[in-house]
Design an enzyme around this catalytic site. Sequence first.
Site, short mmCIF file in Angstrom:
data_model
loop_
_atom_site.label_atom_id
_atom_site.label_comp_id
_atom_site.label_asym_id
_atom_site.label_seq_id
_atom_site.Cartn_x
_atom_site.Cartn_y
_atom_site.Cartn_z
N LEU A 75 0.84 -1.20 0.00
CA LEU A 75 0.00 0.00 0.00
C LEU A 75 0.88 1.25 0.00
CD1 LEU A 75 -2.63 -1.15 2.65
CD2 LEU A 75 -2.65 -1.49 0.18
N PRO A 76 0.28 2.42 -0.30
CA PRO A 76 1.11 3.62 -0.45
C PRO A 76 1.85 4.06 0.83
CG PRO A 76 -1.04 3.94 -1.47
CD PRO A 76 -1.11 2.65 -0.71
N THR A 109 6.32 0.88 1.94
CA THR A 109 7.32 1.70 2.64
C THR A 109 6.57 2.63 3.58
OG1 THR A 109 8.74 1.67 0.69
CG2 THR A 109 9.23 3.31 2.38
N LYS A 184 15.12 0.91 4.57
CA LYS A 184 14.52 1.38 3.32
C LYS A 184 14.53 2.92 3.25
CE LYS A 184 11.88 1.63 -0.35
NZ LYS A 184 12.46 1.48 -1.68
N LYS A 259 6.92 11.29 0.21
CA LYS A 259 6.55 10.60 1.45
C LYS A 259 7.78 9.97 2.11
CE LYS A 259 5.72 6.53 0.89
NZ LYS A 259 5.67 5.07 0.84
P1 NAD Z 1 0.55 2.63 -6.16
O1 NAD Z 1 -0.06 3.91 -5.73
O2 NAD Z 1 0.76 2.34 -7.61
O3 NAD Z 1 -0.31 1.39 -5.57
C1 NAD Z 1 -0.87 1.35 -4.29
C2 NAD Z 1 -2.22 0.65 -4.40
O4 NAD Z 1 -2.77 0.47 -3.09
C3 NAD Z 1 -3.25 1.46 -5.21
O5 NAD Z 1 -3.70 0.67 -6.30
C4 NAD Z 1 -4.35 1.73 -4.18
O6 NAD Z 1 -5.66 1.72 -4.76
C5 NAD Z 1 -4.18 0.59 -3.21
N1 NAD Z 1 -4.75 0.81 -1.89
C6 NAD Z 1 -4.61 1.86 -1.05
N2 NAD Z 1 -5.27 1.63 0.11
C7 NAD Z 1 -5.82 0.39 0.00
C8 NAD Z 1 -6.60 -0.41 0.87
N3 NAD Z 1 -6.95 -0.01 2.10
N4 NAD Z 1 -7.00 -1.63 0.43
C9 NAD Z 1 -6.68 -2.07 -0.80
N5 NAD Z 1 -5.92 -1.35 -1.67
C10 NAD Z 1 -5.50 -0.13 -1.27
O7 NAD Z 1 1.91 2.51 -5.36
P2 NAD Z 1 3.18 1.59 -5.71
O8 NAD Z 1 4.07 2.33 -6.63
O9 NAD Z 1 2.69 0.22 -6.03
O10 NAD Z 1 3.91 1.60 -4.28
C11 NAD Z 1 3.43 0.82 -3.17
C12 NAD Z 1 4.44 0.95 -2.04
O11 NAD Z 1 5.73 0.48 -2.50
C13 NAD Z 1 4.66 2.38 -1.55
O12 NAD Z 1 4.83 2.37 -0.16
C14 NAD Z 1 5.95 2.79 -2.25
O13 NAD Z 1 6.65 3.80 -1.52
C15 NAD Z 1 6.71 1.48 -2.31
N6 NAD Z 1 7.68 1.35 -3.42
C16 NAD Z 1 7.37 1.73 -4.68
C17 NAD Z 1 8.31 1.58 -5.70
C18 NAD Z 1 8.03 1.98 -7.12
O14 NAD Z 1 8.98 2.01 -7.93
N7 NAD Z 1 6.78 2.27 -7.49
C19 NAD Z 1 9.57 1.04 -5.41
C20 NAD Z 1 9.85 0.61 -4.11
C21 NAD Z 1 8.89 0.77 -3.12
#
Ligand code: NAD
Length: 310
Positions: A75-76, A109, A184, A259
Amino acid sequence: MSTNSSSAGDVRRVAFIGLGNMGGPMAANLAKAGHVLSAFDLSRSACDQAAAAGLEIAASAAKAVADAEVVISMLPASRHVEGLYLGSDGQPGLLPGIRPGSLVIDCSTIAPATSRRVALAAAQQGLSMIDAPVSGGTAGAAGATLTFMIGGEEEALTRARPLLEAMGKNLFHAGAAGAGQAAKICNNMLLGILMIGTSEALALGLANGLDPKVLSEIMRRSSGGNWALEKYNPLPGVMEGVPASRNYAGGFGTDLMLKDLGLAMESALATGAATPLGSLARNFYALHSAEGSGALDFSSIIGRFHHAQN
Ligand code: NAD
């Protein structure tokens, strides 16, 4: 390795919550490895995309976890993870609905303190929990080459290992609950800083009439070489398949980087550590977001130094 380690061939019933840029491909890799998945996301389009990739979508998070041996979330931010597991706005959290003895793996994260709070509540419900944030970007998620930074008990990590190995290739046990998040946050503070530094250097080269591909290659193979130059060049037209080559769509959003730098600043305040470049970087991304680029990949920060279209 302890004796209760699951063999790599074990099939698990896994609930996967959060099917965004990272969670979608991570869940798909678990299914590809033979695990039985029940997936859920609040976003219809994320669910549709995951269903198109062959995943079974549950009607709610509670339904997804009802029969699961392992629950994974991606999740975000902290508030989403806390809300999901502990509840928010009068809505109950998921923890009481997860079968006792199950394993919970949060790959988001988030703040180390939130991870510790949720892990403690999980333990009180008879669940094991680890924090396992990742590095490697969306390409790493798609290619199952992520690095996991893990906080929690060794026993829980041993149970999680076969699943994490289906999604990534480097597993680091950083320490007790929350330690994966602390590691991280350090990594992403460095990434945020180095993307700005790389952008600044590339823009200076362009201002001097250098060819962006030639300059990128020179710096990549010289003492300025870094991950952005290796895998994530921020200039359009230098590298295929990176966000810069698709108008900064997908990838790692500026708001997610903002964030993470906020988490780094909270952590610096709590410990008294000096983080002058991290603080400057956070302000750069905050301005970038405030001016409308929050949803673009963080490498779009190069637009503050050089306008690709000019
Ligand atoms: P994203 O915004 O693409 O996806 C997050 C998903 O979570 C969304 O689809 C949202 O609808 C869903 N969501 C939110 N609350 C929810 C709930 N209560 N129940 C069900 N679904 C819910 O984000 P992302 O890029 O996939 O990143 C996710 C995490 O990974 C973050 O913490 C980010 O910092 C970390 N991260 C991302 C990357 C990257 O390159 N994108 C790399 C490393 C770490």
